[in-house]
Design a protein around this motif. Structure first.
Motif, PDB file in Angstrom:
ATOM      1  N   LEU B 304       1.848 -97.869-102.007  1.00 15.13           N
ATOM      2  CA  LEU B 304       1.885 -96.619-102.782  1.00 15.13           C
ATOM      3  C   LEU B 304       2.601 -95.528-101.988  1.00 15.13           C
ATOM      4  O   LEU B 304       3.343 -94.714-102.547  1.00 15.13           O
ATOM      5  CB  LEU B 304       0.464 -96.157-103.131  1.00 15.13           C
ATOM      6  N   ASP B 316       3.545 -90.471-108.292  1.00 15.01           N
ATOM      7  CA  ASP B 316       3.519 -91.410-107.162  1.00 15.01           C
ATOM      8  C   ASP B 316       2.965 -90.749-105.900  1.00 15.01           C
ATOM      9  O   ASP B 316       2.195 -91.357-105.152  1.00 15.01           O
ATOM     10  CB  ASP B 316       4.929 -91.941-106.871  1.00 15.01           C
ATOM     11  N   ALA B 319      -0.739 -90.342-106.247  1.00  9.82           N
ATOM     12  CA  ALA B 319      -1.415 -91.643-106.116  1.00  9.82           C
ATOM     13  C   ALA B 319      -1.491 -92.061-104.652  1.00  9.82           C
ATOM     14  O   ALA B 319      -2.512 -92.569-104.190  1.00  9.82           O
ATOM     15  CB  ALA B 319      -0.675 -92.705-106.933  1.00  9.82           C
ATOM     16  N   LEU B 322      -4.058 -89.725-102.825  1.00 12.22           N
ATOM     17  CA  LEU B 322      -5.415 -90.083-103.233  1.00 12.22           C
ATOM     18  C   LEU B 322      -5.878 -91.354-102.516  1.00 12.22           C
ATOM     19  O   LEU B 322      -6.955 -91.392-101.911  1.00 12.22           O
ATOM     20  CB  LEU B 322      -5.433 -90.310-104.757  1.00 12.22           C
ATOM     21  N   SER B 368      -9.614 -84.927-106.103  1.00  5.49           N
ATOM     22  CA  SER B 368      -9.756 -84.438-107.471  1.00  5.49           C
ATOM     23  C   SER B 368      -8.426 -83.893-107.997  1.00  5.49           C
ATOM     24  O   SER B 368      -8.008 -84.178-109.127  1.00  5.49           O
ATOM     25  CB  SER B 368     -10.848 -83.365-107.483  1.00  5.49           C
ATOM     26  N   ARG B 371      -6.060 -86.841-108.628  1.00  8.80           N
ATOM     27  CA  ARG B 371      -6.360 -87.595-109.852  1.00  8.80           C
ATOM     28  C   ARG B 371      -5.891 -86.822-111.077  1.00  8.80           C
ATOM     29  O   ARG B 371      -5.345 -87.406-112.024  1.00  8.80           O
ATOM     30  CB  ARG B 371      -7.855 -87.887-109.939  1.00  8.80           C
ATOM     31  N   ALA B 372      -6.105 -85.517-111.074  1.00 10.56           N
ATOM     32  CA  ALA B 372      -5.648 -84.703-112.201  1.00 10.56           C
ATOM     33  C   ALA B 372      -4.126 -84.819-112.337  1.00 10.56           C
ATOM     34  O   ALA B 372      -3.599 -84.909-113.451  1.00 10.56           O
ATOM     35  CB  ALA B 372      -6.061 -83.251-111.999  1.00 10.56           C
ATOM     36  N   VAL B 374      -2.257 -87.341-111.400  1.00 14.71           N
ATOM     37  CA  VAL B 374      -1.917 -88.682-111.895  1.00 14.71           C
ATOM     38  C   VAL B 374      -2.005 -88.711-113.417  1.00 14.71           C
ATOM     39  O   VAL B 374      -1.112 -89.220-114.104  1.00 14.71           O
ATOM     40  CB  VAL B 374      -2.850 -89.749-111.280  1.00 14.71           C
ATOM     41  N   VAL B 375      -3.077 -88.160-113.956  1.00 13.88           N
ATOM     42  CA  VAL B 375      -3.247 -88.176-115.415  1.00 13.88           C
ATOM     43  C   VAL B 375      -2.194 -87.288-116.081  1.00 13.88           C
ATOM     44  O   VAL B 375      -1.620 -87.635-117.109  1.00 13.88           O
ATOM     45  CB  VAL B 375      -4.679 -87.753-115.799  1.00 13.88           C
ATOM     46  N   LEU B 378       1.186 -89.058-116.500  1.00 13.35           N
ATOM     47  CA  LEU B 378       1.313 -90.263-117.320  1.00 13.35           C
ATOM     48  C   LEU B 378       2.472 -90.101-118.293  1.00 13.35           C
ATOM     49  O   LEU B 378       2.702 -89.014-118.809  1.00 13.35           O
ATOM     50  CB  LEU B 378       0.019 -90.499-118.108  1.00 13.35           C
TER      51      LEU B 378
END
Lengths: 381, 395
Positions: B304, B316, B319, B322, B368, B371-372, B374-375, B378
């Motif tokens: 990653l 990327d 990710a 994280l 946190s 992750r936010a 990453v979403v 998308l």
């Protein structure tokens, strides 16, 4: 370092995508763990074969496309992204076939591979026994020498697909006096409908007969169905577990497609204020990407002539844990609908629960990681 | 497709590893924590001599890059060795200045890049949406701050030093001719270019002030002072800050991976030697399996990191950060547990990495926030085949 595909690989991807768009059934097939579904999936294998897509990594003479590992991974991405059916012939194509390419005679390959590629013969595996699970080398089913072949006796269990499959492959004890348990084993193929074979289907957690017990009573196997030298079964069985099989047992394409479906489900049903669930969706997306990239690195090493070896244990622990978390997240997004047995995530969740158990339990895989990759001393299991 | 470091890239990482292996880094880290920056600065100068800082700078400014893959591999080595100091912040500053120059604002690059590339000077910086604290401002020659319009007061508001009030900062900004308008909290803003306001301002700020102790004694935290010298303003600053923030996150992820690897290696050696019940504790399954999981986490974070260095895309990079951050912290927990009581002492050098893992996991984007991101990153729903949303896949 790059992640770019050549124009030739891109063209291969486009060809696969176009064919799949044309041929993938609109409606999902019935579960392949049912008699009706098994038959429907067998027909799908025939259709794949007609398009020469059932075993893309095999040489062309056996119905493949001679695809290298990069193309195989690209094909898998397209296959699962297209929502194509599960592969009922997977055990044969990804477990038995690589063994045949490495250890069988040309005659055996010519006899076995074409009907495997077309789905005419579906193969089941026969490894585990009631008293031999993780300690597979302790197996007791026998192969006794007889005129022109061998007689198999004993009991195999947890044989995936065996309830409806045609033939099976596995290892048997041919020399009970061998010095070590790993010695004196022979790799054989046999007919599940031969005299002396009794197949007792086993219902898995959701009741579907996804595997079976095999009772063998002096089942005749001709010499031509022995793979490699008698007594070399363990070495032959293990020689492909760590290499291609480590890369190909579960392709990243499958998880990338499932993670994309999960992201779609999040958009459709997720509560944006529920950051705990959103975080798990993020983890699922990241996990699929991590597995994809880990595999590309492994494929690069493999293509350059490197061994995969014990690293395939990292791979197996990762995807089996990941698969469960992914499906649990989907079920949580579904709320009360998660409980519906016919829901699109229900059976895949049941299936995911088996991942840490089959193909070598994760406990054994962690032992392998610790001993062979980290160099920790062997101890009592 | 060749997704492995090239021979040259691996050689560079090996060179750094051997330089750092011979540099008695733990002693420099302990000195750094005690306020003696000399040995750490000397080490940094030697690292810069390998071309480390030049990897972040464009050729027009005597740089070799920007080469994010090489730099990421290098920062894995810095993490593994446990190097103290604002290395990520210095590299991010080099990126920021190079990006600004590329967008037409050349003066700051001409003024600061030469000293940074030779390793004579370290820099530290704060960016919109990042931590309000500048790392090791007492050791850095220069402390930079990018402030979004209206953000000039944010650092002081968010931090525990109420005397550096908003009025002072706004007044200073007004006095220097840079408009301070609008409102917004740095804490709620994403560490991403598109979320930064168009009217970013780059300031050279007074770094001196009270040193706030970190959970890692080798990290000193400073709230940048009010005012300072304005260097540039406008959309170019915002865009360059966005790029610098992504690099900072990427290189922190790389450091995390190296920290995790060091913790794992030291723990593996320890459990092979430590015996109980007459056998090495490393022969017990409970111990083996924890270490196997540590290796698993690190080995899946590594690709990653590589992909993030290749694409530098928001998704990327988030990710990678994280995964590497969580892997490093989990490695620290495992290392502590498997060392037993001796691992809980500051005397053991292991503590240098144990205490580094948690702050690095949270620096430049904690789990946190990542992750936010990453979403948020998308692909649009239209990119998905419709049929797959309801299809059942088994086996």
């Amino acid at each position: 370092m790059d992640l770019d595909h050549s124009p030739e690989v891109a063209a291969f991807r486009a060809e696969a995508r176009a064919w799949l768009r044309e041929h993938v059934p609109d409606a999902a097939l019935p579960s392949l763990e049912t008699e009706q579904g098994f038959a429907a999936h067998r027909e799908w294998e025939a259709e794949l074969h007609a398009g020469r897509w059932s075993a893309v990594s095999w040489p062309e003479e056996y119905g493949g496309r001679g695809a290298d590992i990069e193309r195989w991974l690209v094909f898998e991405e397209e296959y699962w992204a297209a929502g194509a059916p599960g592969r009922v012939s997977q055990n044969g194509i990804s477990l038995l076939a690589p063994t045949l390419f490495d250890h069988a005679t040309p005659g055996q390959r010519a006899r076995v591979l074409p009907s495997m590629a077309s789905g005419e013969v579906i193969w089941a595996q026969a490894w585990s026994e009631p008293e031999s699970g993780s300690d597979l080398a302790s197996l007791r089913s026998r192969a006794e020498r007889t005129e022109g072949g061998w007689l198999l006796s004993g009991q195999k269990t947890w044989s995936s697909r065996a309830a409806f499959a045609d033939r099976a492959f596995g290892i048997f004890r041919s020399d009970p006096d061998a010095a070590k348990p790993h010695h004196g084993l022979t790799y054989l193929m046999f007919d599940l409908r031969a005299p002396g074979v009794t197949v007792r289907p086993i219902g898995r957690l959701d009741g579907k007969p996804a595997f079976a017990e095999l009772f063998l009573d002096r089942v005749f196997v001709p010499d031509e169905d022995v793979i490699g030298e008698p007594g070399q079964g363990w070495r032959i069985a293990m020689s492909t577990t760590g290499n291609e099989r480590g890369l190909t047992l579960r392709s990243p394409g499958r998880f990338l497609a499932t993670a994309a479906r999960l992201a779609a489900l999040w958009r459709e049903r997720g509560d944006p204020a529920d950051t705990a669930l959103r975080d798990r969706v993020a983890d699922a997306v990241v996990g699929a990407r991590a597995y994809e990239l880990f595999t590309w690195a492994g494929a690069t090493r493999f293509a350059a002539g490197g061994e995969i070896g014990a690293e395939s244990s990292l791979n197996k622990v990762f995807w089996s844990q990941y698969d469960i978390a992914l499906h649990e997240t989907a079920l949580d997004l579904l709320g009360p609908d998660a409980e519906l047995a016919q829901g699109p995530w229900a059976e895949p969740w049941v299936f995911s629960l088996a991942g840490p158990i089959y193909a070598g339990t994760n406990e054994i895989q962690r032992d392998i990681i610790a001993e062979r990759l980290l160099g920790l001393p062997k101890g009592r299991r | 497709m060749r997704f492995l470091p090239t021979g040259e890239q691996s050689d560079f990482a090996r060179t750094l590893r051997s330089l750092l292996g011979a540099a008695e880094v733990p002693a420099t880290v302990r000195a750094w924590a005690a306020g003696d920056h000399g040995p750490g600065l000397a080490l940094w100068s030697r690292l810069a001599g390998t071309g480390l800082c030049a990897l972040a700078a464009p050729e027009a400014y005597e740089g070799l890059g920007p080469l994010p893959v090489e730099l990421a591999l290098a920062f894995v080595e810095l993490g593994r060795a446990g190097v103290a100091g604002p290395a990520v912040e210095t590299a991010a500053t080099v990126v920021l200045l190079g990006e600004l120059a590329r967008r037409g604002e050349e003066a700051p690059a001409k003024r600061f890049l030469p000293g940074l590339l030779t390793g004579d000077s370290l820099a530290t910086l704060t960016l919109p949406g990042g931590s309000p604290y500048a790392l090791d401002a007492d050791a850095a020659e220069w402390c930079f701050a990018v402030r979004g319009a209206g953000d000039t007061a944010t650092a002081a508001e968010a931090g525990p030093a109420p005397d550096a009030g908003a009025g002072d900062t706004a007044a200073a900004a007004a006095a220097s001719g840079v408009a301070a308008s609008g409102s917004g909290s740095a804490r709620t803003r994403a560490l991403a270019p598109d979320a930064a306001p168009d009217a970013g301002e780059l300031w050279l700020v007074p770094g001196g002030g009270e040193r706030l102790a970190s959970l890692d004694p080798a990290r000193g935290l400073f709230l940048p002072g009010a005012g300072g010298e304005p260097l540039a303003a406008g959309p170019a600053v915002s865009a360059a800050a966005g790029v610098a923030a992504r690099w900072a996150r990427l290189l922190t992820a790389a450091q995390c991976l190296g920290v995790g690897e060091a913790l794992l290696a030291r723990t593996v050696e320890y459990v092979k030697q430590r015996t109980q019940f007459g056998v090495p504790v490393g022969s017990f399954q409970a111990v083996k399996h924890r270490l196997a999981d540590t290796l698993l986490d690190l080995e899946f974070a590594r690709p990653l990191l590589w992909a993030a260095a290749l694409s530098l895309s928001d998704g990327d990079v988030a990710a990678a950060k994280l995964t590497a951050g969580e892997a490093a912290y989990a490695a620290a927990r495992t290392a502590l547990q498997l060392h037993g009581a001796v691992g809980y002492t500051e005397e053991l050098d292991l503590s240098l990495w144990l205490r580094r893992a948690r702050p690095l996991r949270d620096a430049w984007g904690g789990p946190s926030q990542c992750r936010a991101e990453v979403v948020r990153s998308l692909p649009a729903p239209s990119g998905l085949p419709q049929t797959t949303a309801t299809r059942r896949v088994t086996t």
